[in-house]
Design a protein around this motif. Structure first.
Motif, mmCIF file in Angstrom:
data_model
loop_
_atom_site.group_PDB
_atom_site.id
_atom_site.type_symbol
_atom_site.label_atom_id
_atom_site.label_comp_id
_atom_site.label_asym_id
_atom_site.label_seq_id
_atom_site.Cartn_x
_atom_site.Cartn_y
_atom_site.Cartn_z
ATOM 1 N N LEU A 78 -2.945 9.211 2.882
ATOM 2 C CA LEU A 78 -3.020 7.749 2.987
ATOM 3 C C LEU A 78 -4.418 7.308 3.405
ATOM 4 C CD1 LEU A 78 -1.630 4.992 2.949
ATOM 5 C CD2 LEU A 78 -0.926 5.393 5.326
ATOM 6 N N LEU A 79 -4.988 7.977 4.400
ATOM 7 C CA LEU A 79 -6.332 7.638 4.866
ATOM 8 C C LEU A 79 -7.364 7.863 3.763
ATOM 9 C CD1 LEU A 79 -8.227 6.840 7.198
ATOM 10 C CD2 LEU A 79 -8.314 9.264 7.835
ATOM 11 N N THR A 80 -7.219 8.956 3.022
ATOM 12 C CA THR A 80 -8.154 9.273 1.938
ATOM 13 C C THR A 80 -8.089 8.216 0.846
ATOM 14 O OG1 THR A 80 -7.965 11.643 2.355
ATOM 15 C CG2 THR A 80 -8.732 10.986 0.171
ATOM 16 N N PHE A 81 -6.880 7.768 0.520
ATOM 17 C CA PHE A 81 -6.716 6.754 -0.527
ATOM 18 C C PHE A 81 -7.367 5.433 -0.120
ATOM 19 C CE2 PHE A 81 -4.198 3.391 -2.640
ATOM 20 C CZ PHE A 81 -4.460 3.733 -3.960
ATOM 21 N N ILE A 82 -7.121 5.007 1.111
ATOM 22 C CA ILE A 82 -7.677 3.725 1.567
ATOM 23 C C ILE A 82 -9.196 3.800 1.666
ATOM 24 C CG2 ILE A 82 -7.764 2.109 3.505
ATOM 25 C CD1 ILE A 82 -4.828 2.877 4.087
ATOM 26 N N SER A 83 -9.710 4.859 2.285
ATOM 27 C CA SER A 83 -11.161 4.973 2.477
ATOM 28 C C SER A 83 -11.894 5.191 1.171
ATOM 29 C CB SER A 83 -11.476 6.109 3.457
ATOM 30 O OG SER A 83 -11.087 7.363 2.914
#
Length: 250
Positions: free
Chosen positions: A17-22
Protein backbone atom coordinates in the motif's frame (compact mmCIF):
# COMPACT_ATOMS: atom_id res chain seq x y z
CA UNK A 1 7.64 -19.54 12.80
CA UNK A 2 3.88 -19.35 12.19
CA UNK A 3 3.67 -15.98 14.00
CA UNK A 4 6.62 -14.65 12.01
CA UNK A 5 4.92 -15.74 8.77
CA UNK A 6 1.68 -13.92 9.61
CA UNK A 7 3.56 -10.85 10.79
CA UNK A 8 5.52 -10.84 7.54
CA UNK A 9 2.30 -11.01 5.51
CA UNK A 10 0.89 -7.99 7.34
CA UNK A 11 4.14 -6.10 6.86
CA UNK A 12 4.29 -6.88 3.13
CA UNK A 13 0.63 -5.91 2.65
CA UNK A 14 1.31 -2.55 4.32
CA UNK A 15 4.45 -2.13 2.25
CA UNK A 16 2.47 -2.74 -0.93
CA UNK A 17 0.00 0.00 0.00
CA UNK A 18 2.79 2.43 0.90
CA UNK A 19 4.67 1.61 -2.31
CA UNK A 20 1.57 2.21 -4.43
CA UNK A 21 0.79 5.58 -2.85
CA UNK A 22 4.39 6.85 -2.84
CA UNK A 23 4.95 5.65 -6.42
CA UNK A 24 2.78 8.47 -7.75
CA UNK A 25 4.95 11.06 -6.00
CA UNK A 26 8.42 9.54 -6.01
CA UNK A 27 10.02 7.57 -8.85
CA UNK A 28 12.74 5.26 -7.57
CA UNK A 29 16.01 6.70 -8.93
CA UNK A 30 17.41 3.80 -10.94
CA UNK A 31 17.68 3.15 -14.66
CA UNK A 32 16.55 6.09 -16.79
CA UNK A 33 15.38 7.91 -13.68
CA UNK A 34 18.83 8.24 -12.11
CA UNK A 35 20.13 11.77 -11.77
CA UNK A 36 23.60 12.80 -13.01
CA UNK A 37 26.21 12.48 -10.29
CA UNK A 38 23.92 10.44 -8.04
CA UNK A 39 25.83 9.34 -4.93
CA UNK A 40 25.96 6.01 -3.09
CA UNK A 41 25.69 3.66 -6.03
CA UNK A 42 27.13 0.28 -6.99
CA UNK A 43 27.96 -1.23 -10.38
CA UNK A 44 24.61 -2.41 -11.78
CA UNK A 45 25.61 -5.98 -12.61
CA UNK A 46 26.72 -7.12 -9.12
CA UNK A 47 23.97 -4.98 -7.58
CA UNK A 48 21.33 -6.88 -9.55
CA UNK A 49 22.85 -10.25 -8.66
CA UNK A 50 22.90 -9.32 -4.97
CA UNK A 51 19.37 -8.01 -4.56
CA UNK A 52 17.54 -10.57 -6.72
CA UNK A 53 19.34 -13.70 -5.46
CA UNK A 54 17.41 -14.02 -2.15
CA UNK A 55 14.32 -15.06 -4.11
CA UNK A 56 16.27 -18.18 -5.09
CA UNK A 57 17.89 -19.19 -1.82
CA UNK A 58 15.25 -17.92 0.65
CA UNK A 59 12.54 -19.89 -1.15
CA UNK A 60 14.78 -22.96 -1.43
CA UNK A 61 15.94 -22.99 2.20
CA UNK A 62 12.42 -22.45 3.54
CA UNK A 63 10.83 -25.01 1.25
CA UNK A 64 13.25 -27.86 1.94
CA UNK A 65 13.53 -27.04 5.62
CA UNK A 66 9.76 -27.28 6.16
CA UNK A 67 8.57 -29.76 3.52
CA UNK A 68 8.85 -33.29 4.89
CA UNK A 69 7.07 -34.99 2.01
CA UNK A 70 6.12 -32.38 -0.63
CA UNK A 71 3.31 -33.20 -3.04
CA UNK A 72 3.77 -33.16 -6.80
CA UNK A 73 1.89 -29.84 -6.91
CA UNK A 74 4.20 -28.28 -4.32
CA UNK A 75 7.23 -29.54 -6.22
CA UNK A 76 5.83 -28.10 -9.46
CA UNK A 77 5.33 -24.70 -7.83
CA UNK A 78 8.84 -24.88 -6.38
CA UNK A 79 10.27 -25.67 -9.83
CA UNK A 80 8.34 -22.82 -11.48
CA UNK A 81 9.50 -20.29 -8.87
CA UNK A 82 13.12 -21.39 -9.14
CA UNK A 83 13.07 -21.45 -12.94
CA UNK A 84 11.90 -17.85 -13.08
CA UNK A 85 14.29 -16.52 -10.46
CA UNK A 86 17.34 -18.34 -11.74
CA UNK A 87 16.60 -16.51 -14.98
CA UNK A 88 15.76 -13.19 -13.30
CA UNK A 89 18.59 -13.19 -10.75
CA UNK A 90 21.42 -14.70 -12.81
CA UNK A 91 20.76 -15.18 -16.52
CA UNK A 92 18.97 -11.87 -17.17
CA UNK A 93 21.61 -9.54 -15.69
CA UNK A 94 24.33 -11.44 -17.55
CA UNK A 95 22.37 -10.96 -20.81
CA UNK A 96 22.06 -7.21 -20.38
CA UNK A 97 24.50 -4.44 -21.13
CA UNK A 98 24.71 -3.37 -17.48
CA UNK A 99 28.49 -3.13 -17.33
CA UNK A 100 29.30 0.51 -16.65
CA UNK A 101 25.80 1.23 -15.35
CA UNK A 102 25.17 2.09 -11.70
CA UNK A 103 22.45 1.20 -9.19
CA UNK A 104 21.58 2.96 -5.90
CA UNK A 105 22.81 1.27 -2.73
CA UNK A 106 19.43 2.00 -1.11
CA UNK A 107 17.72 -0.01 -3.84
CA UNK A 108 20.07 -2.94 -3.33
CA UNK A 109 19.46 -3.01 0.43
CA UNK A 110 15.68 -2.69 0.09
CA UNK A 111 15.55 -5.24 -2.72
CA UNK A 112 17.67 -7.75 -0.81
CA UNK A 113 15.52 -7.54 2.33
CA UNK A 114 12.21 -7.59 0.47
CA UNK A 115 13.20 -10.50 -1.75
CA UNK A 116 14.46 -12.55 1.20
CA UNK A 117 11.21 -11.99 3.09
CA UNK A 118 9.06 -12.57 0.03
CA UNK A 119 10.87 -15.79 -0.83
CA UNK A 120 10.31 -17.01 2.71
CA UNK A 121 6.57 -16.24 2.91
CA UNK A 122 5.78 -17.73 -0.48
CA UNK A 123 7.69 -20.93 0.23
CA UNK A 124 6.09 -21.19 3.68
CA UNK A 125 2.64 -20.70 2.15
CA UNK A 126 3.21 -23.36 -0.53
CA UNK A 127 4.46 -25.90 2.02
CA UNK A 128 1.55 -25.35 4.43
CA UNK A 129 -1.32 -24.97 1.94
CA UNK A 130 -3.61 -27.99 2.50
CA UNK A 131 -5.21 -27.71 -0.97
CA UNK A 132 -1.94 -28.23 -2.86
CA UNK A 133 -2.40 -31.94 -3.37
CA UNK A 134 -2.56 -34.06 -6.54
CA UNK A 135 -6.13 -33.04 -7.41
CA UNK A 136 -5.10 -29.36 -7.55
CA UNK A 137 -3.51 -29.99 -10.96
CA UNK A 138 -7.04 -30.28 -12.38
CA UNK A 139 -8.48 -27.30 -10.49
CA UNK A 140 -9.52 -24.39 -12.79
CA UNK A 141 -7.60 -21.95 -10.57
CA UNK A 142 -4.37 -23.85 -11.14
CA UNK A 143 -4.96 -24.29 -14.87
CA UNK A 144 -6.00 -20.68 -15.52
CA UNK A 145 -3.25 -19.35 -13.24
CA UNK A 146 -0.64 -21.45 -15.02
CA UNK A 147 -1.81 -20.19 -18.43
CA UNK A 148 -1.73 -16.55 -17.25
CA UNK A 149 1.72 -17.03 -15.67
CA UNK A 150 3.19 -18.66 -18.79
CA UNK A 151 1.83 -15.93 -21.08
CA UNK A 152 3.09 -13.27 -18.67
CA UNK A 153 6.53 -14.86 -18.49
CA UNK A 154 6.76 -15.02 -22.29
CA UNK A 155 5.73 -11.35 -22.65
CA UNK A 156 8.31 -10.39 -20.03
CA UNK A 157 11.06 -12.47 -21.65
CA UNK A 158 10.28 -11.14 -25.13
CA UNK A 159 10.25 -7.55 -23.82
CA UNK A 160 13.61 -8.12 -22.09
CA UNK A 161 15.05 -9.40 -25.36
CA UNK A 162 13.74 -6.40 -27.30
CA UNK A 163 15.17 -3.93 -24.78
CA UNK A 164 18.53 -5.73 -24.67
CA UNK A 165 18.62 -5.77 -28.48
CA UNK A 166 18.37 -1.98 -28.59
CA UNK A 167 22.00 -1.84 -27.42
CA UNK A 168 23.43 -4.60 -29.59
CA UNK A 169 25.17 -1.92 -31.64
CA UNK A 170 27.20 -0.90 -28.61
CA UNK A 171 25.25 2.30 -27.95
CA UNK A 172 24.53 3.37 -24.39
CA UNK A 173 21.50 5.63 -24.79
CA UNK A 174 17.78 4.93 -24.78
CA UNK A 175 15.70 4.23 -27.88
CA UNK A 176 12.06 3.57 -28.66
CA UNK A 177 11.40 -0.18 -28.32
CA UNK A 178 9.45 -1.83 -31.14
CA UNK A 179 7.70 -5.17 -31.51
CA UNK A 180 5.94 -7.55 -29.17
CA UNK A 181 3.61 -5.89 -26.67
CA UNK A 182 5.63 -2.68 -27.13
CA UNK A 183 3.38 -2.05 -30.13
CA UNK A 184 0.67 -1.09 -27.65
CA UNK A 185 2.35 -0.19 -24.33
CA UNK A 186 5.49 1.56 -23.14
CA UNK A 187 6.34 -0.98 -20.42
CA UNK A 188 5.69 -4.40 -21.93
CA UNK A 189 8.19 -5.96 -19.52
CA UNK A 190 6.16 -4.69 -16.57
CA UNK A 191 2.89 -5.85 -18.13
CA UNK A 192 4.33 -9.35 -18.46
CA UNK A 193 5.70 -9.42 -14.92
CA UNK A 194 2.37 -8.33 -13.45
CA UNK A 195 0.60 -11.07 -15.42
CA UNK A 196 3.17 -13.62 -14.23
CA UNK A 197 2.59 -12.94 -10.55
CA UNK A 198 -1.16 -12.62 -10.89
CA UNK A 199 -1.01 -16.09 -12.45
CA UNK A 200 1.14 -17.32 -9.57
CA UNK A 201 -1.36 -15.93 -7.04
CA UNK A 202 -4.17 -17.81 -8.77
CA UNK A 203 -2.36 -21.11 -9.25
CA UNK A 204 -0.95 -21.20 -5.71
CA UNK A 205 -4.12 -19.72 -4.14
CA UNK A 206 -2.28 -18.43 -1.07
CA UNK A 207 -2.34 -15.14 0.79
CA UNK A 208 1.41 -14.76 0.19
CA UNK A 209 0.92 -15.15 -3.56
CA UNK A 210 -1.89 -12.58 -3.57
CA UNK A 211 0.13 -10.04 -1.60
CA UNK A 212 3.12 -10.49 -3.93
CA UNK A 213 0.88 -9.89 -6.94
CA UNK A 214 -0.53 -6.74 -5.31
CA UNK A 215 2.97 -5.53 -4.43
CA UNK A 216 4.09 -6.10 -8.04
CA UNK A 217 1.17 -4.00 -9.28
CA UNK A 218 1.86 -1.35 -6.63
CA UNK A 219 5.51 -1.10 -7.60
CA UNK A 220 5.38 -1.43 -11.38
CA UNK A 221 2.09 0.34 -12.12
CA UNK A 222 3.19 3.85 -11.07
CA UNK A 223 6.67 3.23 -12.52
CA UNK A 224 5.15 2.29 -15.88
CA UNK A 225 3.30 5.62 -15.88
CA UNK A 226 6.59 7.41 -15.14
CA UNK A 227 8.26 5.53 -18.01
CA UNK A 228 5.43 6.50 -20.34
CA UNK A 229 5.71 10.20 -19.46
CA UNK A 230 9.50 10.00 -19.88
CA UNK A 231 9.21 8.42 -23.35
CA UNK A 232 6.71 11.04 -24.51
CA UNK A 233 8.84 13.88 -23.15
CA UNK A 234 12.08 12.49 -24.60
CA UNK A 235 11.01 11.40 -28.10
CA UNK A 236 9.00 13.79 -30.28
CA UNK A 237 8.06 10.90 -32.60
CA UNK A 238 6.90 8.58 -29.82
CA UNK A 239 3.85 6.55 -31.00
CA UNK A 240 0.76 8.43 -29.84
CA UNK A 241 -1.42 5.29 -29.68
CA UNK A 242 0.68 3.58 -27.04
CA UNK A 243 -0.56 3.34 -23.48
CA UNK A 244 1.62 2.91 -20.41
CA UNK A 245 0.78 -0.59 -19.19
CA UNK A 246 -2.54 -2.02 -20.47
CA UNK A 247 -3.24 -1.94 -24.24
CA UNK A 248 -5.98 0.52 -25.07
CA UNK A 249 -6.77 1.36 -21.43
CA UNK A 250 -3.94 2.63 -19.25
Amino acid sequence: MHEFYHGSLIFLAGLALLTFISGFWITNPYGRHMTPGQRFTLPALPAWLIFESPQVWAFTITFWWLADDPSAVQLALYALWQSHYIYRAIIYPLRTHKRGKRFPVSGVVFGFLFNALNGFVNAYAVVHAPHLIQTWFADPRFLIGLAVAVVGWWINFQADSILIGLRDDGSDGYKIPQGGLFRWVSSANYSGEIMLWCGWALMSWTAAGLIFALFTIAKLGPRALSHHRWYRATFADYPAQRKALIPGLL
